[in-house]
Design a protein around this motif. Structure first.
Motif, PDB file in Angstrom:
ATOM      1  N   VAL A   1       0.835  -1.191   0.000  1.00  0.00           N
ATOM      2  CA  VAL A   1       0.000   0.000   0.000  1.00  0.00           C
ATOM      3  C   VAL A   1       0.875   1.248   0.000  1.00  0.00           C
ATOM      4  O   VAL A   1       0.604   2.222  -0.678  1.00  0.00           O
TER       5      VAL A   1
ATOM      6  N   MET B   1       5.094   2.778   0.047  1.00  0.00           N
ATOM      7  CA  MET B   1       6.528   2.559   0.059  1.00  0.00           C
ATOM      8  C   MET B   1       7.100   3.326   1.235  1.00  0.00           C
ATOM      9  O   MET B   1       6.507   4.274   1.720  1.00  0.00           O
ATOM     10  N   VAL B   2       8.278   2.911   1.666  1.00  0.00           N
ATOM     11  CA  VAL B   2       8.952   3.625   2.740  1.00  0.00           C
ATOM     12  C   VAL B   2       9.094   5.095   2.331  1.00  0.00           C
ATOM     13  O   VAL B   2       9.457   5.383   1.186  1.00  0.00           O
ATOM     14  N   ASP B   3       8.803   5.997   3.256  1.00  0.00           N
ATOM     15  CA  ASP B   3       8.940   7.424   2.966  1.00  0.00           C
ATOM     16  C   ASP B   3      10.348   7.728   2.454  1.00  0.00           C
ATOM     17  O   ASP B   3      11.330   7.224   2.993  1.00  0.00           O
ATOM     18  N   HIS B   4      10.409   8.570   1.458  1.00  0.00           N
ATOM     19  CA  HIS B   4      11.690   9.036   0.915  1.00  0.00           C
ATOM     20  C   HIS B   4      12.552   7.919   0.345  1.00  0.00           C
ATOM     21  O   HIS B   4      13.748   8.102   0.153  1.00  0.00           O
ATOM     22  N   LEU B   5      11.931   6.736   0.058  1.00  0.00           N
ATOM     23  CA  LEU B   5      12.738   5.625  -0.465  1.00  0.00           C
ATOM     24  C   LEU B   5      13.548   6.062  -1.691  1.00  0.00           C
ATOM     25  O   LEU B   5      14.749   5.860  -1.755  1.00  0.00           O
ATOM     26  N   PHE B   6      12.877   6.689  -2.641  1.00  0.00           N
ATOM     27  CA  PHE B   6      13.553   7.085  -3.877  1.00  0.00           C
ATOM     28  C   PHE B   6      14.686   8.061  -3.598  1.00  0.00           C
ATOM     29  O   PHE B   6      15.763   7.940  -4.147  1.00  0.00           O
ATOM     30  N   ARG B   7      14.378   9.031  -2.753  1.00  0.00           N
ATOM     31  CA  ARG B   7      15.379  10.055  -2.485  1.00  0.00           C
ATOM     32  C   ARG B   7      16.621   9.425  -1.837  1.00  0.00           C
ATOM     33  O   ARG B   7      17.753   9.698  -2.224  1.00  0.00           O
TER      34      ARG B   7
ATOM     35  N   PHE C   1      15.280   6.182 -12.184  1.00  0.00           N
ATOM     36  CA  PHE C   1      14.041   6.456 -11.443  1.00  0.00           C
ATOM     37  C   PHE C   1      12.881   6.689 -12.397  1.00  0.00           C
ATOM     38  O   PHE C   1      11.761   6.263 -12.134  1.00  0.00           O
TER      39      PHE C   1
ATOM     40  N   LEU D   1       9.500   4.590 -12.449  1.00  0.00           N
ATOM     41  CA  LEU D   1       8.170   5.189 -12.411  1.00  0.00           C
ATOM     42  C   LEU D   1       7.329   4.677 -13.576  1.00  0.00           C
ATOM     43  O   LEU D   1       6.168   4.287 -13.408  1.00  0.00           O
TER      44      LEU D   1
ATOM     45  N   GLY E   1      19.966  13.385  -2.522  1.00  0.00           N
ATOM     46  CA  GLY E   1      19.043  13.098  -3.610  1.00  0.00           C
ATOM     47  C   GLY E   1      17.950  14.143  -3.837  1.00  0.00           C
ATOM     48  O   GLY E   1      16.896  13.837  -4.355  1.00  0.00           O
TER      49      GLY E   1
ATOM     50  N   SER F   1      16.390  17.470  -5.780  1.00  0.00           N
ATOM     51  CA  SER F   1      16.538  18.091  -7.092  1.00  0.00           C
ATOM     52  C   SER F   1      16.917  19.557  -6.899  1.00  0.00           C
ATOM     53  O   SER F   1      16.794  20.102  -5.810  1.00  0.00           O
TER      54      SER F   1
ATOM     55  N   GLU G   1      14.112  21.466  -5.505  1.00  0.00           N
ATOM     56  CA  GLU G   1      13.875  21.220  -4.071  1.00  0.00           C
ATOM     57  C   GLU G   1      14.912  21.933  -3.208  1.00  0.00           C
ATOM     58  O   GLU G   1      14.598  22.450  -2.133  1.00  0.00           O
TER      59      GLU G   1
ATOM     60  N   ASP H   1      12.283  17.649   6.256  1.00  0.00           N
ATOM     61  CA  ASP H   1      13.215  16.915   5.409  1.00  0.00           C
ATOM     62  C   ASP H   1      14.660  17.298   5.719  1.00  0.00           C
ATOM     63  O   ASP H   1      15.532  16.442   5.788  1.00  0.00           O
TER      64      ASP H   1
END
Lengths: 108, 418
Positions: free
Chosen positions: B6, B8-14, B44, B48, B136, B138, B141, B210
């Motif tokens: 349901v 993904m771990v928060d900030h997994l991608f980052r 990434f 996606l 990680g 951008s 950001e 963050d």
């Protein structure tokens, strides 16, 4: 069937935004499952081959234009084409220049 | 392929982005940093485009890494063919398994930190580079987090990368005496990064979290590393935990600042406080005492008090006296004065603020000095001075939350005595 392509703006997202965007897709799928609309969904590997004409000429890739390449599809259950079209309007890729083609699978 | 979880771990991608950049840079070399950043971004995008239909690979991290590595090799083959004709890639490029061990990942990331926080780089350039290649983020950001524009961040990143390229910075963790000096710089940096998130009332809440989270994550990685771990690192980490524990109670629902004395202490994260104590204990190793130790002890003292009225001001004053010896800065003096005032020594507090060196220029630039002086005079019911200083503070701060707080103070000045 919902056929997805386009969404060229996704390339500009940061990893964090991509994850958030994927979260929107998952939420959408969950919602379609809860309303019993969702049947299946698959991603298509980019590339592939095209076989053409009498001589069965094989060329790389379905289309030259990347933005026209189909990325994946959903099979959804809907009462009518109109309902399926309504469903397609929630596609999270639309704000990223995505396109959804809505087609009815013919039943005999 | 399993059904998608349901969430993904928060900030997994980052976080994965930071890891992948570090590992791939280690494999392919710092000279290919740009290429590495590009292929990581592309991986990434590919993730996606293929995962969004509802199915994830069994091991998303490994999948991402493999895609990025293949893309990097493809690109390098292409460029090397263009420049020098067909040839072999560096030996290690073919096999990256040895770099996948958790220790090695942490090691690679710490090397990235040391490169980014090079003492010859400007602080603002360090900040941009760390957020980009270690955390990680951008460019957009980073600009949002540091309240500046994207071109400015681009410029800083360019400057930092040019420096790495020209100075031929090596991809390694410094050793010996240099390590100690460099660690100091890294600690200072992490402290700055944390404060950037904790204190800047101008940025939106999510990004502030963050930044604090990143500072804590990197600091934790530092303390867990066999060579970089130090009592000072633990002290800094515990300090961050104590502050972070109060994060939720510092703003009310209207985004107004809630002062320490009015904070709902039930909202403080007891978990983070306990972790803070744990690290504070670890920091007691050896005979080294840094100002992080003292600042953490001060923060711990606040966390210890069940109610504001139960705060042990006597003990805090001792700690501030100690801190003053290690770090005789105007800010420490200012905070010490507030403790004096809480002990009922308001006049003494005012005198000590007024005796701060170069106070007049500090008053001109930083709203905190006039805000504290205004508050102290308010306590003495000196309406005129209180109003003057608070109005000066109001004009200096750009944060709406702080403006509201000061306005409220002005409104409640006791007009009885004068």
């Amino acid at each position: 069937m919902l056929i997805f392509f386009g969404a060229s703006d996704a390339a500009n997202l940061s990893p964090e935004e991509m994850q958030n965007h994927m979260g929107k897709w998952f939420a959408w799928i969950d919602k379609l499952k809860s309303t019993n609309n969702y049947v299946a969904g698959e991603a298509l590997t980019p590339g592939g081959k095209t076989v053409k004409g009498k001589k069965a000429v094989v060329t790389d890739g379905p289309f030259a234009e990347t933005k026209e390449v189909v990325g994946g599809f959903f099979i959804v259950k809907a009462k009518s084409l109109e309902e399926a079209t309504q469903i397609a309007k929630d596609c999270p890729d639309l704000p990223l220049n995505g396109i959804v083609e809505v087609r009815e699978v013919m039943k005999f | 392929m399993p059904e998608h979880p349901v969430q993904m771990v928060d900030h997994l991608f980052r976080h994965e982005a930071g890891k992948m950049i570090a590992i791939l840079t280690r494999i392919f070399g710092l000279s290919h940093l740009e290429l590495v950043e590009d292929v990581v971004q592309e991986s990434f995008l590919k993730a996606l485009q293929t995962w969004k239909y509802g199915q994830l690979p069994d091991n998303p991290s490994a999948w991402l890494m493999q895609v990025a590595r293949r893309k990097a090799i493809d690109r390098l083959r292409k460029t090397s063919r263009e420049i020098v004709g067909p040839g072999e890639l560096p030996e290690q490029a073919s096999d990256t398994n040895e770099f996948y061990h958790t220790d090695e990942i942490a090691d690679s990331q710490l090397r990235m930190i040391f490169i980014s926080i090079h003492p010859d780089l400007k602080e603002e350039d360090q900040l941009a580079l760390v957020l980009k290649i270690v955390s990680g983020f951008s460019v957009q950001e980073i600009a949002k987090a540091l309240l500046t524009t994207e071109p400015t961040i681009q410029k800083r990143l360019y400057r930092a990368k040019e420096f790495i390229r020209k100075e031929k910075i090596r991809f390694e963790i410094p050793a010996g005496i240099e390590l100690r000096q460099r660690l100091d710089v890294v600690h200072t940096f992490l402290y700055l990064l944390f404060n950037e998130g904790y204190n800047s009332g101008k940025v939106d809440e999510l990004i502030r979290r963050d930044l604090c989270g990143e500072a804590m994550r990197l600091c934790k990685a530092l303390t867990e590393h066999r060579i970089c771990s130090s009592p000072t690192g633990y002290a800094l980490l515990s300090l961050m935990c104590f502050h972070a524990a109060r994060f939720d109670s510092r703003l009310d629902e209207k985004n107004d600042i809630v002062l320490l004395q009015h904070q709902d202490r039930q909202q403080w994260s007891q978990d983070l406080i306990n972790i803070g104590y744990h690290y504070l204990n670890r920091s007691a190793d050896g005979n080294e005492i840094s100002f992080y130790h003292i600042e953490s002890a001060i923060a711990a003292e606040h966390c210890l008090a069940k109610r504001f009225s139960e705060t042990n001001w006597q003990r805090l004053l001792q700690l501030y006296d100690l801190l003053l010896e290690l770090k005789p800065s105007p800010t420490v003096r200012l905070n010490r004065a507030v403790v004096l005032a809480e002990m009922g020594e308001v006049q003494k507090a005012i005198d000590s603020v007024l005796s701060i060196e170069k106070l007049s220029s500090l008053l001109k630039d930083h709203y905190m000095y006039s805000a504290v002086l205004g508050d102290l005079y308010k306590r003495l019911s000196d309406q005129v001075r209180a109003q003057a200083y608070l109005e000066q503070a109001f004009g200096l701060t750009t944060s709406q939350a702080e403006k509201n707080l000061i306005q409220e103070k002005i409104r409640t000045i006791d007009p009885q005595k004068n």
